[in-house]
Scaffold this active site. Structure first.
Site, short mmCIF file in Angstrom:
data_model
loop_
_atom_site.label_atom_id
_atom_site.label_comp_id
_atom_site.label_asym_id
_atom_site.label_seq_id
_atom_site.Cartn_x
_atom_site.Cartn_y
_atom_site.Cartn_z
N LYS A 15 -33.95 -25.96 -18.25
CA LYS A 15 -32.82 -26.88 -18.47
C LYS A 15 -32.34 -26.83 -19.92
CE LYS A 15 -34.56 -30.84 -17.37
NZ LYS A 15 -35.91 -30.44 -16.92
N VAL A 17 -32.73 -24.48 -22.21
CA VAL A 17 -32.11 -23.20 -22.55
C VAL A 17 -30.73 -23.09 -21.90
CG1 VAL A 17 -32.45 -20.70 -22.51
CG2 VAL A 17 -34.40 -22.19 -22.77
N LYS A 37 -30.39 -35.95 -25.07
CA LYS A 37 -31.62 -35.92 -24.26
C LYS A 37 -31.92 -37.39 -23.93
CE LYS A 37 -35.56 -34.16 -22.62
NZ LYS A 37 -35.68 -33.14 -21.58
N ASP A 50 -35.86 -31.45 -27.30
CA ASP A 50 -34.95 -30.55 -26.58
C ASP A 50 -33.55 -30.52 -27.21
OD1 ASP A 50 -37.03 -30.01 -24.89
OD2 ASP A 50 -36.09 -30.83 -23.10
N GLY A 112 -37.55 -33.37 -16.67
CA GLY A 112 -38.00 -32.93 -15.36
C GLY A 112 -36.83 -32.92 -14.37
N GLY A 170 -32.29 -20.85 -14.34
CA GLY A 170 -32.69 -21.11 -15.72
C GLY A 170 -33.41 -19.97 -16.41
N PRO A 200 -30.98 -15.19 -18.81
CA PRO A 200 -32.09 -14.23 -18.76
C PRO A 200 -33.39 -14.82 -19.30
CG PRO A 200 -30.22 -13.33 -20.01
CD PRO A 200 -29.90 -14.75 -19.70
N1 LIG Z 1 -34.30 -18.29 -20.14
C1 LIG Z 1 -35.36 -18.60 -20.89
N2 LIG Z 1 -35.65 -17.88 -21.99
C2 LIG Z 1 -36.72 -18.16 -22.74
N3 LIG Z 1 -37.58 -19.12 -22.51
C3 LIG Z 1 -37.34 -19.88 -21.46
C4 LIG Z 1 -36.22 -19.67 -20.59
N4 LIG Z 1 -36.25 -20.60 -19.63
C5 LIG Z 1 -37.35 -21.34 -19.91
N5 LIG Z 1 -37.99 -20.90 -20.99
C6 LIG Z 1 -39.22 -21.41 -21.61
O1 LIG Z 1 -39.89 -22.12 -20.62
C7 LIG Z 1 -40.26 -23.37 -21.12
C8 LIG Z 1 -39.52 -24.45 -20.37
O2 LIG Z 1 -38.14 -24.32 -20.56
P1 LIG Z 1 -37.26 -25.55 -20.90
O3 LIG Z 1 -37.76 -26.23 -22.14
O4 LIG Z 1 -35.84 -25.13 -20.95
O5 LIG Z 1 -37.60 -26.46 -19.62
P2 LIG Z 1 -36.91 -27.76 -19.15
O6 LIG Z 1 -36.46 -27.48 -17.77
O7 LIG Z 1 -35.87 -28.13 -20.14
O8 LIG Z 1 -38.11 -28.80 -19.10
P3 LIG Z 1 -38.16 -30.34 -19.53
O9 LIG Z 1 -38.27 -31.07 -18.25
O10 LIG Z 1 -39.38 -30.42 -20.35
O11 LIG Z 1 -36.94 -30.68 -20.30
C9 LIG Z 1 -39.96 -23.42 -22.59
O12 LIG Z 1 -41.12 -23.08 -23.28
C10 LIG Z 1 -38.91 -22.38 -22.74
O13 LIG Z 1 -38.99 -21.75 -24.01
C1 LIG Z 2 -43.30 -33.33 -20.41
C2 LIG Z 2 -42.30 -32.50 -19.65
N1 LIG Z 2 -41.96 -31.35 -20.44
C3 LIG Z 2 -41.04 -33.29 -19.28
N2 LIG Z 2 -40.32 -33.69 -20.46
C4 LIG Z 2 -41.34 -34.44 -18.37
C5 LIG Z 2 -41.53 -33.97 -16.98
C6 LIG Z 2 -41.88 -35.06 -16.01
C7 LIG Z 2 -42.11 -34.55 -14.61
C8 LIG Z 2 -42.68 -35.57 -13.70
C9 LIG Z 2 -42.84 -35.07 -12.29
O1 LIG Z 2 -41.88 -34.67 -11.64
O2 LIG Z 2 -43.97 -35.05 -11.80
MG LIG Z 3 -35.84 -29.52 -21.52
#
Ligand SMILES: Nc1ncnc2c1ncn2[C@@H]1O[C@H](COP(=O)(O)OP(=O)(O)OP(=O)(O)O)[C@@H](O)[C@H]1O
Ligand SMILES: C[C@H](N)[C@H](N)CCCCCC(=O)O
Ligand SMILES: [Mg+2]
Length: 238
Positions: A15, A17, A37, A50, A112, A170, A200
């Site tokens: 999300k 990225v 965020k 984030d 999440g 993603g 990517p």
């Molecule tokens: N396209 C991508 N390129 C590089 N790293 C990625 C990519 N997608 C995800 N990641 C890596 O995977 C991990 C999770 O990605 P990201 O932080 O974007 O998750 P999220 O869906 O935003 O999760 P959250 O619920 O914590 O906000 C991070 O460490 C991120 O660096």
């Molecule tokens: C800590 C993590 N990277 C997120 N910010 C929070 C994700 C909560 C997920 C909860 C769930 O669906 O079980």
């Molecule tokens: Mg995130």
């Protein structure tokens, strides 16, 4: 209102990225961008959240978060365990609406997936989108297992009368396996919404200048290779 709510099929699906890619493409198209965020968990006071990560990758955006909680948990749980006030959907919506008066595009990232709880009353990002009347972009995993979680998310959006902006993968692997390749056709079917792009794998580790140059090409490219800003609703509501 130029607000796009960004959710995912779960946590760690890309999300942040993807949010950075949308922000970078909007900046490149000359739009001003704010990133909010809703609730940041799992980072300490001096660590990058984030929204900060989006600013690092995408460039000059207004980056904000409503609250952060130290433990890497759902925001409602993390707030309760820290003895801190939780985040409630109306305050996220109010902050986003204010940012929308000052920016061309406001991106609101949840924590999440769509129904992760912010507070003890069960408030979620879906409530934020409802309060704002904003479309929701779903960031999905690429491979086996994503069809179920994407359809569940899309069904919940529809059940609430929320508009799905579409789906972005993603993290698209360099060597997609059979289910991943098939998902390109199946994701828009199960989501009943367009597949708007794929970021990517490894994109988050690119030097920011490279990330910014490439971002628009990952998102809803038109046949001429330019970015389809309309698909991301980079426009004023009528
Ligand atoms: N396209 C991508 N390129 C590089 N790293 C990625 C990519 N997608 C995800 N990641 C890596 O995977 C991990 C999770 O990605 P990201 O932080 O974007 O998750 P999220 O869906 O935003 O999760 P959250 O619920 O914590 O906000 C991070 O460490 C991120 O660096
Ligand atoms: C800590 C993590 N990277 C997120 N910010 C929070 C994700 C909560 C997920 C909860 C769930 O669906 O079980
Ligand atoms: Mg995130």
């Amino acid at each position: 209102m130029p607000v796009l709510v960004i959710t995912g099929t779960g946590t760690e699906v890309g999300k942040t990225v993807t949010t950075a890619a949308v922000a970078a493409a909007a900046l490149a198209a000359g739009r001003s961008v704010a990133v909010l965020k809703a609730a940041q968990t799992g980072v300490g006071p001096d660590e990058r959240g984030d929204a900060d990560e989006v600013a690092r990758l995408a460039g000059p955006v207004t980056a904000g978060e409503i609250a952060r909680f130290p433990e890497p948990l759902a925001p409602g749980t993390a707030a309760r365990r820290a003895g801190m006030a939780p985040v409630h959907p109306p305050e996220v919506a109010e902050r986003a609406a204010k940012l929308a008066t000052e920016h061309d595009l406001v991106l609101v990232e949840g924590a999440g997936g769509l129904l992760v709880r912010f507070d003890a009353a069960g408030g979620t990002l879906a409530d934020v989108a409802q309060l704002l009347g904003a479309p929701v972009l779903v960031v999905a995993q690429a491979g086996l297992g994503t069809l179920n979680t994407t359809e569940l998310t899309a069904r919940e959006l529809r059940r609430r009368g929320l508009e799905s902006a579409g789906v972005v993968i993603g993290s698209w692997p360099a060597e997609p396996d059979l289910p991943t390749r098939c998902n390109v056709a199946d994701l828009p079917e199960v989501a009943a919404a367009p597949l708007l792009g794929a970021v990517p794998a490894g994109a988050g580790a690119l030097p920011p200048a490279e990330f910014r140059t490439a971002a628009a090409g990952w998102l809803a490219p038109r046949l001429d290779g330019t970015w389809d800003a309309e698909a991301f609703r980079i426009r004023e509501a009528p």
